[in-house]
Design a protein around this motif. Structure first.
Motif, PDB file in Angstrom:
ATOM      1  N   GLN A 170      -3.033   8.335   4.351  1.00  0.00           N
ATOM      2  CA  GLN A 170      -1.703   8.960   4.392  1.00  0.00           C
ATOM      3  C   GLN A 170      -0.669   8.136   5.172  1.00  0.00           C
ATOM      4  OE1 GLN A 170      -0.957  11.785   2.482  1.00  0.00           O
ATOM      5  NE2 GLN A 170      -2.970  11.169   1.721  1.00  0.00           N
ATOM      6  N   LYS A 171      -0.911   6.854   5.298  1.00  0.00           N
ATOM      7  CA  LYS A 171       0.090   5.935   5.868  1.00  0.00           C
ATOM      8  C   LYS A 171       0.876   5.371   4.684  1.00  0.00           C
ATOM      9  CE  LYS A 171      -2.941   4.863   9.757  1.00  0.00           C
ATOM     10  NZ  LYS A 171      -3.690   3.810  10.496  1.00  0.00           N
ATOM     11  N   ILE A 172       1.653   6.261   4.067  1.00  0.00           N
ATOM     12  CA  ILE A 172       2.235   5.996   2.750  1.00  0.00           C
ATOM     13  C   ILE A 172       3.199   4.817   2.765  1.00  0.00           C
ATOM     14  CG2 ILE A 172       3.473   6.984   0.806  1.00  0.00           C
ATOM     15  CD1 ILE A 172       0.758   8.287   1.344  1.00  0.00           C
ATOM     16  N   ALA A 173       4.162   4.826   3.684  1.00  0.00           N
ATOM     17  CA  ALA A 173       5.165   3.754   3.701  1.00  0.00           C
ATOM     18  C   ALA A 173       4.513   2.392   3.912  1.00  0.00           C
ATOM     19  CB  ALA A 173       6.195   4.027   4.793  1.00  0.00           C
ATOM     20  N   GLU A 174       3.580   2.340   4.864  1.00  0.00           N
ATOM     21  CA  GLU A 174       2.882   1.087   5.151  1.00  0.00           C
ATOM     22  C   GLU A 174       2.007   0.666   3.975  1.00  0.00           C
ATOM     23  OE1 GLU A 174       0.011  -0.777   8.672  1.00  0.00           O
ATOM     24  OE2 GLU A 174       0.661   1.330   8.766  1.00  0.00           O
ATOM     25  N   GLY A 175       1.359   1.653   3.358  1.00  0.00           N
ATOM     26  CA  GLY A 175       0.512   1.357   2.207  1.00  0.00           C
ATOM     27  C   GLY A 175       1.294   0.837   1.025  1.00  0.00           C
ATOM     28  N   LEU A 176       2.469   1.426   0.758  1.00  0.00           N
ATOM     29  CA  LEU A 176       3.301   0.963  -0.357  1.00  0.00           C
ATOM     30  C   LEU A 176       3.855  -0.433  -0.089  1.00  0.00           C
ATOM     31  CD1 LEU A 176       5.144   4.283  -1.232  1.00  0.00           C
ATOM     32  CD2 LEU A 176       3.560   3.026  -2.713  1.00  0.00           C
ATOM     33  N   GLU A 177       4.201  -0.682   1.173  1.00  0.00           N
ATOM     34  CA  GLU A 177       4.684  -2.015   1.537  1.00  0.00           C
ATOM     35  C   GLU A 177       3.606  -3.068   1.271  1.00  0.00           C
ATOM     36  OE1 GLU A 177       6.262  -4.421   5.514  1.00  0.00           O
ATOM     37  OE2 GLU A 177       6.154  -2.231   5.521  1.00  0.00           O
ATOM     38  N   LYS A 178       2.377  -2.746   1.655  1.00  0.00           N
ATOM     39  CA  LYS A 178       1.266  -3.665   1.419  1.00  0.00           C
ATOM     40  C   LYS A 178       0.972  -3.801  -0.073  1.00  0.00           C
ATOM     41  CE  LYS A 178      -0.691  -5.397   4.141  1.00  0.00           C
ATOM     42  NZ  LYS A 178      -0.537  -6.766   4.715  1.00  0.00           N
ATOM     43  N   LEU A 179       1.129  -2.717  -0.827  1.00  0.00           N
ATOM     44  CA  LEU A 179       0.878  -2.755  -2.262  1.00  0.00           C
ATOM     45  C   LEU A 179       1.897  -3.641  -2.966  1.00  0.00           C
ATOM     46  CD1 LEU A 179      -0.746  -1.769  -4.679  1.00  0.00           C
ATOM     47  CD2 LEU A 179       0.717   0.262  -4.773  1.00  0.00           C
ATOM     48  N   ILE A 180       3.162  -3.528  -2.587  1.00  0.00           N
ATOM     49  CA  ILE A 180       4.194  -4.370  -3.196  1.00  0.00           C
ATOM     50  C   ILE A 180       3.950  -5.839  -2.865  1.00  0.00           C
ATOM     51  CG2 ILE A 180       6.670  -4.937  -3.121  1.00  0.00           C
ATOM     52  CD1 ILE A 180       7.194  -1.926  -2.789  1.00  0.00           C
ATOM     53  N   TYR A 181       3.530  -6.101  -1.617  1.00  0.00           N
ATOM     54  CA  TYR A 181       3.194  -7.472  -1.218  1.00  0.00           C
ATOM     55  C   TYR A 181       2.054  -8.013  -2.093  1.00  0.00           C
ATOM     56  CZ  TYR A 181       1.437 -11.359   1.588  1.00  0.00           C
ATOM     57  OH  TYR A 181       1.005 -12.593   2.004  1.00  0.00           O
ATOM     58  N   ALA A 182       1.028  -7.186  -2.302  1.00  0.00           N
ATOM     59  CA  ALA A 182      -0.103  -7.609  -3.127  1.00  0.00           C
ATOM     60  C   ALA A 182       0.317  -7.821  -4.581  1.00  0.00           C
ATOM     61  CB  ALA A 182      -1.224  -6.568  -3.046  1.00  0.00           C
ATOM     62  N   LEU A 183       1.207  -6.967  -5.076  1.00  0.00           N
ATOM     63  CA  LEU A 183       1.717  -7.135  -6.440  1.00  0.00           C
ATOM     64  C   LEU A 183       2.438  -8.463  -6.593  1.00  0.00           C
ATOM     65  CD1 LEU A 183       3.072  -3.622  -7.509  1.00  0.00           C
ATOM     66  CD2 LEU A 183       1.663  -5.134  -8.923  1.00  0.00           C
ATOM     67  N   LYS A 184       3.280  -8.790  -5.621  1.00  0.00           N
ATOM     68  CA  LYS A 184       4.001 -10.064  -5.662  1.00  0.00           C
ATOM     69  C   LYS A 184       3.020 -11.237  -5.681  1.00  0.00           C
ATOM     70  CE  LYS A 184       8.232  -8.576  -3.246  1.00  0.00           C
ATOM     71  NZ  LYS A 184       9.015  -8.705  -1.985  1.00  0.00           N
ATOM     72  N   TYR A 185       1.984 -11.120  -4.876  1.00  0.00           N
ATOM     73  CA  TYR A 185       0.989 -12.182  -4.795  1.00  0.00           C
ATOM     74  C   TYR A 185       0.239 -12.316  -6.126  1.00  0.00           C
ATOM     75  CZ  TYR A 185      -2.241 -15.267  -2.279  1.00  0.00           C
ATOM     76  OH  TYR A 185      -2.958 -16.351  -1.854  1.00  0.00           O
ATOM     77  N   ALA A 186      -0.091 -11.183  -6.743  1.00  0.00           N
ATOM     78  CA  ALA A 186      -0.792 -11.205  -8.033  1.00  0.00           C
ATOM     79  C   ALA A 186       0.073 -11.832  -9.115  1.00  0.00           C
ATOM     80  CB  ALA A 186      -1.197  -9.789  -8.435  1.00  0.00           C
ATOM     81  N   VAL A 187       1.366 -11.509  -9.106  1.00  0.00           N
ATOM     82  CA  VAL A 187       2.284 -12.082 -10.093  1.00  0.00           C
ATOM     83  C   VAL A 187       2.402 -13.584  -9.881  1.00  0.00           C
ATOM     84  CG1 VAL A 187       4.689 -12.151 -10.866  1.00  0.00           C
ATOM     85  CG2 VAL A 187       3.560  -9.948 -10.460  1.00  0.00           C
ATOM     86  N   ALA A 188       2.510 -14.004  -8.630  1.00  0.00           N
ATOM     87  CA  ALA A 188       2.616 -15.434  -8.323  1.00  0.00           C
ATOM     88  C   ALA A 188       1.382 -16.194  -8.798  1.00  0.00           C
ATOM     89  CB  ALA A 188       2.814 -15.637  -6.823  1.00  0.00           C
ATOM     90  N   GLN A 189       0.215 -15.555  -8.699  1.00  0.00           N
ATOM     91  CA  GLN A 189      -1.034 -16.178  -9.127  1.00  0.00           C
ATOM     92  C   GLN A 189      -1.322 -15.938 -10.615  1.00  0.00           C
ATOM     93  OE1 GLN A 189      -2.916 -18.023  -6.897  1.00  0.00           O
ATOM     94  NE2 GLN A 189      -1.211 -17.634  -5.510  1.00  0.00           N
ATOM     95  N   LYS A 190      -0.446 -15.168 -11.268  1.00  0.00           N
ATOM     96  CA  LYS A 190      -0.647 -14.784 -12.674  1.00  0.00           C
ATOM     97  C   LYS A 190      -2.027 -14.152 -12.870  1.00  0.00           C
ATOM     98  CE  LYS A 190       2.638 -17.978 -14.785  1.00  0.00           C
ATOM     99  NZ  LYS A 190       2.865 -18.978 -15.840  1.00  0.00           N
ATOM    100  N   ASN A 191      -2.392 -13.288 -11.935  1.00  0.00           N
ATOM    101  CA  ASN A 191      -3.695 -12.631 -11.969  1.00  0.00           C
ATOM    102  C   ASN A 191      -3.543 -11.259 -12.617  1.00  0.00           C
ATOM    103  OD1 ASN A 191      -6.142 -11.218 -11.227  1.00  0.00           O
ATOM    104  ND2 ASN A 191      -6.523 -12.905  -9.806  1.00  0.00           N
ATOM    105  N   LYS A 192      -3.827 -11.194 -13.901  1.00  0.00           N
ATOM    106  CA  LYS A 192      -3.628  -9.962 -14.667  1.00  0.00           C
ATOM    107  C   LYS A 192      -4.569  -8.847 -14.221  1.00  0.00           C
ATOM    108  CE  LYS A 192      -1.851 -11.899 -19.002  1.00  0.00           C
ATOM    109  NZ  LYS A 192      -2.118 -12.070 -20.451  1.00  0.00           N
TER     110      LYS A 192
END
Length: 465
Positions: A397-419
């Motif tokens: 339930q650390k929602i704001a922190e969790g979403l921030e980390k999720l967006i960071y991970a999404l950016k990293y996945a896109v940069a690596q083109k990891n589908k």
């Protein structure tokens, strides 16, 4: 009949324009006057060497390589080009980065398959010198024009291209691995060891676990066969004829380590533990030198870490304090092990806030030991760690922190083109969309726009093919 200028006509005009006689230009260039006359006025003219051309170019105050496109005709001036002059020219082109000239020469030579051995040999020479981009042109030429599909030089060329094409782009890595895969067993045994190891690592980063198991098993079999054969030679150095990148014990151990890791990701913990036992103590391996003993020591540490991993994935939370002490002793194990700890917490529902305080998840974690593991594998682990951590924070339930980390991970996945990771994370974000801040939503929408634009560009590229 062509109206294009010849290299001699261009040089002669430059001499005339600058007011040089053969005598004065001989003094300026350092080339004998008689040689200059034979080159420019002989009938037939004396061939120009690439060294002489560079001297002439420099004396005319032109950049080196200025006349290389015209020099191609000097090399290919008959039905039987001078191979020594061709080789010298292409090596010089590679040295100064005139790759377009190399491509022109290779396209002219491709019609005659008798040049393929020379083309391959030059590629190997450039590869050993570290001129990989230029070497790739020669390997590509072999791959395009070699008609014997089981030839060793074709397999080696495919392997070299596979290695050179591996990078941060997951899609590109998948294409490269798929293209090389059929040629792996046609390589000499020493290159086959490296080929199988890099192939298994490539599929590991792509999370293709069944492929990892397959190639890891092939690696085990090959390494054991070479080991048994080498022992029979009773040589002081049983592996002296191998020209692979690592000590033989590495390939044997990695075969079991990679297979065990793939089984672990498939939830087959018992089978994975059996693999760990195979590389936990490799001191029995004969022919170990100083490097070999260091590798054996690494496998011993990895086996201990992976036993902890399997224990904690099975829900043994009580082992955490012991595991933390191990990580403090072996800090280069923090990245791979912390990923497992967070995953285990998600699977089994226990808290690891104290662990995360002890080992903060940031870019320093990835950059601390960049050469200890394969770089691509570390990037994959770092991506997975951030994804697992996002899930953990959201669960707690650390929602704001969790979403921030999720967006960071999404950016990293896109940069690596990891589908694979991207397709996991988008539904998770959508699940929590109602909790997203306006700033986070904007970041997400910009990221999705980039993904859509990239997909459209890919479609356009494929449509043109």
């Amino acid at each position: 009949m062509t109206n294009e200028p010849t290299i001699r006509s261009v040089i002669s005009r430059q001499l005339e324009r600058k007011g040089y006689s053969l005598h004065s230009f001989s003094h300026r260039s350092g080339i004998n006057r008689g040689t200059l006359s034979a080159i420019l006025n002989g009938n037939p003219p004396k061939p120009i060497s690439i060294g002489q051309l560079d001297l002439i170019t420099e004396a005319l105050e032109q950049p080196i390589g200025r006349y290389y496109p015209l020099y191609i005709e000097e090399c290919i001036d008959s039905g039987h080009p001078n191979r020594r002059r061709l080789k010298s020219f292409m090596l010089r082109c590679a040295e100064i980065g005139e790759l377009a000239c190399i491509e022109q020469v290779l396209s002219r030579l491709a019609e005659d398959l008798s040049y393929l051995p020379m083309i391959f040999a030059i590629g190997e020479e450039l590869y050993e010198e570290g001129r990989r981009e230029a070497a790739g042109l020669f390997y590509q030429s072999v791959c395009e024009y070699e008609k014997y599909q089981h030839s060793e030089r074709l397999a080696i060329s495919q392997y070299r291209l596979f290695r050179m094409n591996l990078g941060d782009d997951a899609e590109s890595n998948l294409r490269s691995a798929t293209w090389f895969e059929p040629y792996r067993n046609r390589l000499p045994e020493d290159l086959q060891l490296d080929g199988l190891l890099h192939l298994a690592n490539a599929y590991y980063t792509l999370q293709k676990w069944s492929y990892v198991v397959r190639f890891a098993e092939e690696l085990q079999t090959l390494a054991r066969r070479i080991y048994e054969t080498s022992r029979k030679t009773a040589s002081a150095n049983p592996y002296h004829e191998l020209h692979c990148e690592r000590h033989l014990v590495v390939y044997y151990g990695q075969g079991y380590l990679l297979k065990g890791s793939a089984l672990e990701h498939q939830g087959r913990y018992g089978e994975a533990l059996a693999c760990v036992a195979e590389y936990a103590n490799l001191s029995w391996f004969e022919g170990l030198n100083e490097t070999g003993w260091k590798e054996v020591g690494k496998f011993k540490v990895w086996a201990r870490a992976n036993r902890y991993n399997l224990e904690i994935l099975n829900g043994n939370e009580a082992i955490l304090p012991e595991y933390i002490d191990f990580l403090k002793e072996h800090p280069y194990e923090v990245l791979p092990s912390l990923r497992i700890i967070v995953e285990a917490a998600n699977l089994n529902g226990f808290l690891i806030d104290d662990v995360l305080k002890e080992f903060p998840v940031n870019t320093d974690l990835y950059n601390q030991f960049p050469n200890y593991y394969v770089s691509a594998v570390n990037k994959d682990r770092y991506l997975d760690l951030n994804y697992q951590l996002a899930m953990y924070l959201l669960r707690e339930q650390k929602i704001a922190e969790g979403l921030e980390k999720l967006i960071y991970a999404l950016k990293y996945a896109v940069a690596q083109k990891n589908k694979e990771f991207f397709m996991k994370m988008v539904p998770l974000f959508e699940q929590y969309r109602s909790f997203v801040s306006s700033e986070q939503l904007k970041e997400y929408e910009v990221l999705m726009g980039e993904v859509l634009k990239g997909a459209e560009m890919d479609l356009g590229t494929h449509a043109d093919l």
